[in-house]
Enzyme design. Structure first.
Site, PDB file in Angstrom:
ATOM      1  N   GLU A 146     -17.310  -9.186 -10.174  1.00  0.00           N
ATOM      2  CA  GLU A 146     -16.717 -10.008 -11.236  1.00  0.00           C
ATOM      3  C   GLU A 146     -17.702 -10.225 -12.385  1.00  0.00           C
ATOM      4  O   GLU A 146     -17.328 -10.149 -13.553  1.00  0.00           O
ATOM      5  CB  GLU A 146     -16.246 -11.365 -10.685  1.00  0.00           C
ATOM      6  CG  GLU A 146     -15.233 -11.270  -9.554  1.00  0.00           C
ATOM      7  CD  GLU A 146     -13.943 -10.560  -9.966  1.00  0.00           C
ATOM      8  OE1 GLU A 146     -13.571 -10.598 -11.149  1.00  0.00           O
ATOM      9  OE2 GLU A 146     -13.316  -9.936  -9.086  1.00  0.00           O
TER      10      GLU A 146
ATOM     11  N   GLY B 232      -0.634  -2.698  -0.820  1.00  0.00           N
ATOM     12  CA  GLY B 232      -1.124  -1.395  -0.397  1.00  0.00           C
ATOM     13  C   GLY B 232      -0.201  -0.584   0.480  1.00  0.00           C
ATOM     14  O   GLY B 232      -0.561   0.502   0.917  1.00  0.00           O
TER      15      GLY B 232
ATOM     16  N   PRO C 150       3.259  -6.338   2.260  1.00  0.00           N
ATOM     17  CA  PRO C 150       1.848  -6.618   1.960  1.00  0.00           C
ATOM     18  C   PRO C 150       1.278  -5.633   0.931  1.00  0.00           C
ATOM     19  O   PRO C 150       1.867  -4.569   0.723  1.00  0.00           O
ATOM     20  CB  PRO C 150       1.153  -6.459   3.320  1.00  0.00           C
ATOM     21  CG  PRO C 150       2.099  -5.723   4.186  1.00  0.00           C
ATOM     22  CD  PRO C 150       3.475  -5.952   3.657  1.00  0.00           C
TER      23      PRO C 150
ATOM     24  N   LYS D 255       4.437   0.142  -2.410  1.00  0.00           N
ATOM     25  CA  LYS D 255       5.578  -0.344  -3.187  1.00  0.00           C
ATOM     26  C   LYS D 255       5.585   0.273  -4.594  1.00  0.00           C
ATOM     27  O   LYS D 255       6.616   0.749  -5.073  1.00  0.00           O
ATOM     28  CB  LYS D 255       5.544  -1.885  -3.263  1.00  0.00           C
ATOM     29  CG  LYS D 255       5.615  -2.533  -1.876  1.00  0.00           C
ATOM     30  CD  LYS D 255       5.675  -4.039  -1.945  1.00  0.00           C
ATOM     31  CE  LYS D 255       4.418  -4.701  -2.474  1.00  0.00           C
ATOM     32  NZ  LYS D 255       3.225  -4.474  -1.624  1.00  0.00           N
ATOM     33  N   THR D 256       4.421   0.276  -5.218  1.00  0.00           N
ATOM     34  CA  THR D 256       4.323   0.857  -6.554  1.00  0.00           C
ATOM     35  C   THR D 256       4.641   2.349  -6.512  1.00  0.00           C
ATOM     36  O   THR D 256       5.381   2.871  -7.351  1.00  0.00           O
ATOM     37  CB  THR D 256       2.894   0.664  -7.106  1.00  0.00           C
ATOM     38  OG1 THR D 256       2.544  -0.708  -6.961  1.00  0.00           O
ATOM     39  CG2 THR D 256       2.803   1.074  -8.554  1.00  0.00           C
TER      40      THR D 256
HETATM   41  P1  ADP Z   1       1.523  -1.601  -3.263  1.00  0.00           P
HETATM   42  O1  ADP Z   1       2.257  -1.438  -4.571  1.00  0.00           O
HETATM   43  O2  ADP Z   1       2.420  -1.820  -2.112  1.00  0.00           O
HETATM   44  O3  ADP Z   1       0.417  -2.596  -3.337  1.00  0.00           O
HETATM   45  P2  ADP Z   1       0.601   1.038  -3.887  1.00  0.00           P
HETATM   46  O4  ADP Z   1       1.860   1.775  -4.090  1.00  0.00           O
HETATM   47  O5  ADP Z   1      -0.100   0.580  -5.128  1.00  0.00           O
HETATM   48  O6  ADP Z   1       0.815  -0.206  -2.931  1.00  0.00           O
HETATM   49  O7  ADP Z   1      -0.375   1.918  -3.011  1.00  0.00           O
HETATM   50  C1  ADP Z   1      -1.643   2.286  -3.470  1.00  0.00           C
HETATM   51  C2  ADP Z   1      -1.953   3.708  -3.087  1.00  0.00           C
HETATM   52  O8  ADP Z   1      -2.023   3.829  -1.669  1.00  0.00           O
HETATM   53  C3  ADP Z   1      -0.898   4.683  -3.506  1.00  0.00           C
HETATM   54  O9  ADP Z   1      -1.072   5.118  -4.824  1.00  0.00           O
HETATM   55  C4  ADP Z   1      -1.083   5.793  -2.496  1.00  0.00           C
HETATM   56  O10 ADP Z   1      -2.172   6.606  -2.868  1.00  0.00           O
HETATM   57  C5  ADP Z   1      -1.468   5.049  -1.247  1.00  0.00           C
HETATM   58  N1  ADP Z   1      -0.293   4.760  -0.394  1.00  0.00           N
HETATM   59  C6  ADP Z   1       0.192   3.544  -0.080  1.00  0.00           C
HETATM   60  N2  ADP Z   1       1.265   3.649   0.733  1.00  0.00           N
HETATM   61  C7  ADP Z   1       1.473   4.959   0.920  1.00  0.00           C
HETATM   62  C8  ADP Z   1       2.440   5.717   1.652  1.00  0.00           C
HETATM   63  N3  ADP Z   1       3.414   5.125   2.365  1.00  0.00           N
HETATM   64  N4  ADP Z   1       2.356   7.063   1.614  1.00  0.00           N
HETATM   65  C9  ADP Z   1       1.390   7.673   0.902  1.00  0.00           C
HETATM   66  N5  ADP Z   1       0.462   7.018   0.200  1.00  0.00           N
HETATM   67  C10 ADP Z   1       0.481   5.678   0.201  1.00  0.00           C
END
Ligand code: ADP
Length: 465
Positions: free
Chosen positions: A288, A69, A67, A72-73
């Site tokens: 928006e 947040g 999901p 993954k990024t």
């Molecule tokens: P996704 O790519 O899964 O949508 P992101 O990597 O963009 O999620 O997450 C957004 C932000 O939330 C990250 O830059 C970080 O600050 C925080 N975050 C999300 N998951 C974690 C985690 N497992 N540990 C630490 N920070 C996290």
């Protein structure tokens, strides 16, 4: 020397490169065993020769599923950071939504840059936006997307030296991906990232607390207990919002109470998103509409094609579709002015939130666009397009990195004020757009421009930085 400077200026700047990725696995919390799988990917880079010698095939692509947040990024960045390789990233929705007609060429350019700067990680966010099974979308939008997907398949196949460029993609819908994408040699490895459990949430909160002035007796477990179902992005937000409470009260430490209050706000936001009440529809509409109202003032962004506040698959808010000047984009010839305009548009939601709801009621609705603005500001500074010409060499010192950040912040401040000024001059137009959006959920190009005609005060503002 003069010749060297000229050569540097002629060289096209990598558009998708994020330099100096310093994210490490320790920045990603609550992963448990998944970390081992990711450490293996790092080894494909650091011990690539060993793998090849022993005939172990290095995957062309890794799919991070889960999901929004969950990090993954962040994980993809950590892989690049740990391996010490370059990081290229793009969101697949950008291929198909904003810049109509240039998807395939963007994919090509992305991979060409990644190869020229190998070893590198290419990160494609929201792969499903472009990777949905072909033929499912009818009409010209579908054809455009199919062309983009075909190009991506060609790029995934096109590597001799496997292991030099590894593609990591994220998706929340691995089930709807085109089967061609997940064939062996392409995205043949899937890693699932679930939402964090209680302990995971404690760890994530603590990672984000590292850089903040926390009171020594903060009870992280209490906060984690009341945030069941939340993901890393939301937990990170809680810390940010708690820091705002601390500042507002003129204190110097973040307390458990700040965190619990912030968690409640985040929780409300979460409920609202599932089932929007009238206030939430309005809030999304303000968000928006603000982008469209600001964009319509700028030559490269004024061609608003469509506006909606309906949630779409994989995206939480609505979206504004702007048609860019294709040629300029293809050639990588965005001017300083277009970049500044782009940044200003991306900051509009934050400015609107402040103008419409007040500093005390700020939500996190604009977090994503503010992120876009920040990365564009860095691109601008790194590209040598600000007053300070950092773009012309690659020699990094601590001082210089700080300078770049300071300069990027200065640009963000100026653009933020521009966004606020434009929105302030267009309150009537904003109100009309918000009312119409809340009522109809979407506005066509014609409807939008009719309202601009009736209520707008459009006056192009030249940037000055
Ligand atoms: P996704 O790519 O899964 O949508 P992101 O990597 O963009 O999620 O997450 C957004 C932000 O939330 C990250 O830059 C970080 O600050 C925080 N975050 C999300 N998951 C974690 C985690 N497992 N540990 C630490 N920070 C996290």
């Amino acid at each position: 020397s003069g010749a060297r400077v000229r050569r540097a200026q002629n060289k096209r700047l990598p558009q998708y490169l994020e330099r100096g990725v310093d994210v490490k696995f320790t920045d990603v919390a609550g992963l448990g065993k998944i970390r081992l799988e990711l450490e293996e990917i790092v080894k494909f880079f650091t011990h690539g020769e060993m793998y090849r010698r022993r005939g172990v095939k290095i995957p062309g692509g890794i799919l991070l599923c889960g999901p929004p947040g969950v990090g993954k990024t962040l994980l993809a960045k950590a892989v690049a950071g740990e391996a010490g390789v370059n990081f290229f990233s793009i969101s697949a929705s950008q291929f198909v939504e904003i810049y109509v007609g240039v998807g395939a060429s963007r994919v090509r350019a992305l991979y060409q840059e990644a190869r020229e700067n190998a070893p590198s990680v290419v990160f494609i966010d929201e792969l499903d936006a472009v990777g949905r099974e072909r033929g499912l979308i009818k009409g010209s939008g579908g054809q455009e997307r199919d062309a983009t997907l075909n190009q991506l398949l060609v790029c995934l196949d096109g590597f001799e030296g496997r292991g030099e460029v590894i593609t990591i993609a994220s998706t929340n819908r691995p089930d709807i991906l085109d089967p061609a994408l997940v064939r062996p040699g392409r995205f043949d490895r899937k890693i699932y990232i679930p939402k964090p459990g209680l302990i995971g949430r404690v760890e994530i909160l603590k990672v984000h607390a590292r850089k903040k002035p926390m009171a020594p007796d903060v009870d992280y477990t209490a906060v984690a207990s009341m945030t069941d179902g939340m993901v890393g992005a939301e937990l990170a937000n809680i810390i940010e919002v708690a820091a705002i409470y601390m500042m507002r009260d003129g204190r110097t430490e973040i307390t458990t109470d700040d965190l619990l209050q912030a968690a409640q706000i985040e929780e409300r936001g979460m409920l609202d998103r599932k089932e929007r009440g009238p206030e939430t529809w309005k809030q999304v509409a303000v968000n928006e509409a603000s982008m469209a109202v600001v964009a319509v003032n700028f030559p490269d962004l004024k061609n608003i094609e469509f506006l909606t506040i309906s949630p779409r698959a994989g995206r939480e808010l609505g979206y504004v579709r702007m048609k860019m000047d294709h040629m300029k984009f293809k050639e990588g010839m965005l001017s300083r002015q277009s970049l500044l305009d782009h940044i200003t548009v991306q900051l509009a939601p934050r400015a609107a939130d402040e103008l419409w709801y007040g500093k005390d009621q700020l939500s996190t609705i604009w977090a994503e666009t503010a992120d876009n603005a920040r990365s564009a500001a860095r691109t601008l500074v790194l590209g040598g397009l600000s007053e300070k010409h950092y773009g012309l060499n690659n020699f990094w010192t601590e001082d210089k990195i700080n300078d770049i950040d300071t300069e990027a912040l200065r640009i963000l401040d100026i653009c933020y004020e521009r966004a606020k000024t434009i929105l302030g001059q267009n309150r009537e137009l904003m109100d009309a757009l918000v009312d119409n959006l809340v009522e109809k959920k979407s506005l066509t190009k014609q409807e939008f421009f009719n309202l601009v005609e009736l209520h707008g005060s459009v006056q192009p503002m030249p940037p000055s930085i």
